[in-house]
Write an enzyme that holds these catalytic residues in place. Sequence first.
Site, PDB file in Angstrom:
ATOM      1  CG  MET A 176      -1.897  -1.207   1.144  1.00 59.86           C
ATOM      2  SD  MET A 176      -3.426  -0.968   2.035  1.00 59.86           S
ATOM      3  CE  MET A 176      -2.830  -0.776   3.699  1.00 59.86           C
ATOM      4  N   GLY A 177       2.142   1.071  -0.404  1.00 59.85           N
ATOM      5  CA  GLY A 177       3.053   2.211  -0.507  1.00 59.85           C
ATOM      6  C   GLY A 177       3.619   2.635   0.833  1.00 59.85           C
TER       7      GLY A 177
ATOM      8  CG  HIS B 235       8.905   0.056   5.701  1.00 63.33           C
ATOM      9  ND1 HIS B 235       9.211  -1.286   5.746  1.00 63.33           N
ATOM     10  CD2 HIS B 235       7.572   0.135   5.971  1.00 63.33           C
ATOM     11  CE1 HIS B 235       8.139  -1.977   6.054  1.00 63.33           C
ATOM     12  NE2 HIS B 235       7.110  -1.146   6.187  1.00 63.33           N
TER      13      HIS B 235
ATOM     14  N   GLY C 222      11.558  -2.909   5.006  1.00 64.27           N
ATOM     15  CA  GLY C 222      10.846  -4.193   5.063  1.00 64.27           C
ATOM     16  C   GLY C 222      10.326  -4.563   3.677  1.00 64.27           C
ATOM     17  CG  HIS C 223       7.241  -2.245   1.804  1.00 60.22           C
ATOM     18  ND1 HIS C 223       7.122  -1.118   2.580  1.00 60.22           N
ATOM     19  CD2 HIS C 223       6.044  -2.870   1.854  1.00 60.22           C
ATOM     20  CE1 HIS C 223       5.898  -1.056   3.083  1.00 60.22           C
ATOM     21  NE2 HIS C 223       5.222  -2.099   2.661  1.00 60.22           N
TER      22      HIS C 223
ATOM     23  N   GLY D 167       4.977  -9.685   4.298  1.00 54.89           N
ATOM     24  CA  GLY D 167       5.774  -9.546   5.521  1.00 54.89           C
ATOM     25  C   GLY D 167       5.192 -10.381   6.656  1.00 54.89           C
TER      26      GLY D 167
ATOM     27  CE  LYS E 140       4.318  -4.297  10.251  1.00 59.37           C
ATOM     28  NZ  LYS E 140       2.853  -4.066  10.196  1.00 59.37           N
TER      29      LYS E 140
ATOM     30  CG  LEU F 162      11.596  -1.605   9.566  1.00 60.87           C
ATOM     31  CD1 LEU F 162      12.364  -1.481   8.249  1.00 60.87           C
ATOM     32  CD2 LEU F 162      11.919  -0.421  10.450  1.00 60.87           C
TER      33      LEU F 162
HETATM   34  O1  PAF Z   1      -0.184  -5.781   3.727  1.00 59.11           O
HETATM   35  C1  PAF Z   1      -0.564  -4.870   2.957  1.00 59.11           C
HETATM   36  O2  PAF Z   1       0.154  -3.906   2.686  1.00 59.11           O
HETATM   37  C2  PAF Z   1      -1.961  -4.956   2.369  1.00 59.11           C
HETATM   38  O3  PAF Z   1      -2.865  -5.516   3.255  1.00 59.11           O
HETATM   39  C3  PAF Z   1      -2.001  -5.682   1.012  1.00 59.11           C
HETATM   40  C4  PAF Z   1      -1.590  -7.143   1.144  1.00 59.11           C
HETATM   41  C5  PAF Z   1      -1.093  -4.971   0.024  1.00 59.11           C
HETATM   42  C6  PAF Z   1      -3.426  -5.660   0.458  1.00 59.11           C
HETATM   43  O4  PAF Z   1      -3.890  -4.359   0.286  1.00 59.11           O
END
Ligand code: PAF
Length: 281
Positions: A30-31, A34, A36-37, A147, A149, A184
């Site tokens: 969802m943008g 950080h 972690g992504h 993640g 988390k 994070l």
């Molecule tokens: O974990 C997230 O960021 C959201 O729940 C996801 C999996 C992108 C779905 O919108």
Amino acid sequence: MEIFKQITPLKAFLRDLKCHGKSIGLVPTMGALHEGHITLIKASKARNQVTVSSIFVNPIQFNNPNDLIKYPRTLEKDRKLLESVGCDVLFNPSDEEMYPKESVLKLDFGHLDKTMEGAFRPGHFSGVGLVVSKLFNIVEPDHAYFGQKDWQQFAIIKKLTEELNFNTVLHSVATLREPDGLALSSRNLRLSASERQTATVFYKALLRAKDALQQGKTAGEVKPQVREFVEHSPEARLDYFELVDSKNLNAIENVQQSTTPIMCIAGYVGEVRLIDNMFLD
Ligand code: PAF
């Protein structure tokens, strides 16, 4: 990096790559990206020839309208970060592209979405399940990365993938933490300086609970201690602390009742809702 805002050209682009035998990894986000992504992107790049990341703040998974409005949005920074780590494709659709008509489909995951986050955020997992199904149908990834988390979310997406026969292998990637233990999270951006200090309370509570449970205390004995510890700090409030079997999310009373027990915790620091978890090994 190729950037797509629309579904049809993205599908055409990916179809061509698939025809050439390329394996596709998807990192749904969802943008407000950080490190972690970035770990998820790196895991995808290590295994797939093409990595797609989606950035979409999915309105139907927010049960609290204020939380949706305040969710951090840092698209330009995210784009640069994805480019710098070699992400191949960014899918960044509008609400209208993803939901051209009001979405009426509701998903029910039985016990999995009635406990913990599901109990405190009604409708949240139906929204997550729906958007992940859409993303899986659009991208048709060979692998998808999430993640740790959000462990309950992962358990639910696993169920979704099994029940709907998605041809995607799911990966849960270990949580990254700040040096003081804070997991994070995009939501950390919303914490004030003093809230940021307080926010480690959930990690510290997990460490204390882990010790107590490993010494033979029951979940019933540990829960009030966790609440007292968290709420000792005036800015923090506990929603729940649960000890569950990580496979089926059934509550357990002691660590011997599961081969893979996990502690899950959630609550607020100020107005910001944070979650965390820890496996007991
Ligand atoms: O974990 C997230 O960021 C959201 O729940 C996801 C999996 C992108 C779905 O919108």
